[in-house]
Write an enzyme that holds these catalytic residues in place. Structure first.
Site, short mmCIF file in Angstrom:
data_model
loop_
_atom_site.label_atom_id
_atom_site.label_comp_id
_atom_site.label_asym_id
_atom_site.label_seq_id
_atom_site.Cartn_x
_atom_site.Cartn_y
_atom_site.Cartn_z
N HIS A 82 0.85 -1.20 0.00
CA HIS A 82 0.00 0.00 0.00
C HIS A 82 0.87 1.24 0.00
CE1 HIS A 82 -3.44 2.55 0.83
NE2 HIS A 82 -2.65 3.21 1.65
N ARG A 168 -14.78 12.71 9.15
CA ARG A 168 -13.49 13.38 9.42
C ARG A 168 -13.25 14.51 8.43
NH1 ARG A 168 -9.56 8.69 8.77
NH2 ARG A 168 -8.02 10.32 8.89
N SER A 183 -7.43 3.78 9.62
CA SER A 183 -8.22 3.79 8.39
C SER A 183 -7.52 2.97 7.29
CB SER A 183 -8.41 5.26 7.95
OG SER A 183 -8.86 5.35 6.63
N LYS A 187 -8.47 -1.31 5.94
CA LYS A 187 -8.76 -1.75 4.56
C LYS A 187 -7.79 -2.84 4.13
CE LYS A 187 -8.94 2.58 3.52
NZ LYS A 187 -9.36 3.95 3.67
N1 URA Z 1 -6.00 7.23 3.31
C1 URA Z 1 -6.95 6.51 3.95
O1 URA Z 1 -7.38 5.48 3.47
N2 URA Z 1 -7.39 6.96 5.13
C2 URA Z 1 -6.94 8.09 5.71
O2 URA Z 1 -7.36 8.43 6.78
C3 URA Z 1 -5.95 8.83 5.03
C4 URA Z 1 -5.49 8.36 3.82
#
Ligand code: URA
Length: 433
Positions: A82, A168, A183, A187
């Protein structure tokens, strides 16, 4: 349990328990806790922070809020990568086929671009016929057969993160390290891989503007990964200027093909080999990073990596001839040279502004609904450390419209010049395990 007590506890700087965090996230996802209470909670986290333990609990609660991809039918150690986002970042297009060439399964979900940053899925769609939507069975079969599949994000992964991120965005709580780290990691963990390599970027085009903040974010994410049973490594890389020379879609695919053919830009190749080398060690293809770096360098030179790219593209319905003959990828009508107005040494190139210039040409989206023109983009000819004479070409705009005035001004304003000599910037700053 009451949401207000949890908010007060965090506001007063106390550590929350797993049960309290689960209560809040489950309640918010189900619609039982309102936005105004969660906004207040987020602002408390923004000011008081979270411990490593709390951040891991928050991540886990977000993972549990939706579906999790089951990759157990794919043989081997699944290593995901990522990047925290940048301009000209085509590393996934390169690293995917590169590590697949040495037998590491790449089962990747990627996103689309928005604003000044591009997305891997958009870039792949620049290739004629390429399908980013596969059924789960096709996805698994493709990875088992070809060692690689890249698809768009689908399904109901981490719905809590989607809701929290939107909140946010409008409550001034995006740039909090525990919130960003949880966050991103939620994922990645829901996507099902066994190990994760993170490319944490810092500089003008990145979320984290300083090396210090990038280190903090990297440490937070590695801590979460390790606590939740995913071996995680973070590489901290410079985004003080766009990565490589191409910014757009088809032109980024072409640059990726150059690297995969062993003929690519030195810096871009180095970043890709560093990320891929770490993935290859986690995936068990090599014992040490040094062996992996040398082995993957040979793979690039041998032609195997670009052959894997072609195989991957064809396996998802794309025209493989465009990989063999990249000049057949979409081409813009105009190629306009952007000239320097003064002499000097390039001190910095604001990556975000270059991304915006590319978006203005049509390579990116202002809003989620915008269509992309795959053929347009920017080739940067002058980069940090280069000496420029008045009238030299800084960049080439690939455009489908003659009126490029706003994009041209944006690009020129992105450059800072100095009389002093500027050393080429260091790209890899740290590796955190
Ligand atoms: N990318 C994300 O997926 N979440 C965040 O909070 C910031 C960047």
């Amino acid at each position: 349990m009451r949401a207000v007590d949890i908010i007060l506890k965090k506001r007063n700087g106390k550590e929350l328990t797993k049960e309290e965090i689960d209560f809040l996230i489950e309640g918010y996802t189900a619609g039982n806790i309102p936005d105004y209470q969660v906004s207040s909670f987020l602002m408390s986290v923004y000011f008081k922070g979270m411990t490593e333990e709390e951040t891991a609990h928050l991540t886990n609660a977000m993972v549990q809020s939706g579906d999790q991809i089951d990759l157990s039918k794919i043989e081997g150690i699944k290593v995901d990568k990522h990047s925290t986002g940048g301009v000209g970042d085509k590393t996934s297009l390169i690293i995917g086929p590169l590590v697949a060439s040495v037998g590491i399964p790449v089962a990747k979900m990627s996103g689309r671009g928005l604003g000044h940053t591009g997305g891997t899925v958009d870039k792949l769609e620049a290739i004629e016929g390429f399908q980013v939507e596969l059924t789960t069975q096709q996805f698994i079969d493709n990875v088992n057969e070809h060692k690689i599949a890249i698809v768009g994000q689908s399904g109901n992964l981490t719905p809590a993160d989607k809701k929290l991120y939107a909140l946010r965005d409008v409550t001034g709580t995006v740039d909090s390290i525990p919130l960003i780290a949880s966050s991103i990691m939620s994922k990645k963990i829901a996507s099902g891989s066994n190990a994760i390599v993170l490319d944490v970027k810092f500089g003008s085009g990145a979320f984290m503007k300083t090396l210090d903040d990038a280190r903090k974010l990297a440490n937070a994410m590695v801590g979460i990964g390790n606590k939740l049973g995913r071996q995680t490594i973070a590489i901290i890389t410079d985004m003080g200027q766009p990565l490589g020379h191409e910014i757009g879609n088809a032109n980024e695919v072409k640059e990726a093909i150059d690297v995969l053919s062993g003929k690519g830009d030195h810096d871009l190749t180095e970043v890709c080999l560093t990320l891929a080398g770490n993935m290859a060690v986690l995936g068990g293809a090599y014992d040490t990073f040094e062996e992996a770096y040398a082995g993957l360098t040979d793979v690039l030179k041998s032609g195997k990596a670009v052959e894997k790219m072609r195989d991957f593209v064809v396996s998802q319905g794309g025209n493989g001839n465009q990989i063999t003959s990249p000049e057949t990828l979409p081409q813009a009508a105009y190629h306009i040279e952007i000239k320097a107005e003064a002499e000097g040494n390039v001190e910095a190139i604001d990556a975000e502004s270059v991304g915006i210039a590319a978006m203005l040409l049509g390579a990116g989206r202002k809003t989620k609904e915008d269509a992309i023109d795959y053929a347009v983009g920017i080739t940067l000819l002058k980069k940090v450390g280069d000496t420029v004479a008045k009238g030299d070409t800084l960049a080439i705009f690939h455009a489908n419209a003659e009126d490029i005035a706003v994009a041209e001004k944006t690009l020129k304003d992105a450059y800072t010049f100095t009389d002093k000599e500027v050393p080429a910037p260091e790209l890899i700053h740290d590796i955190i395990k």
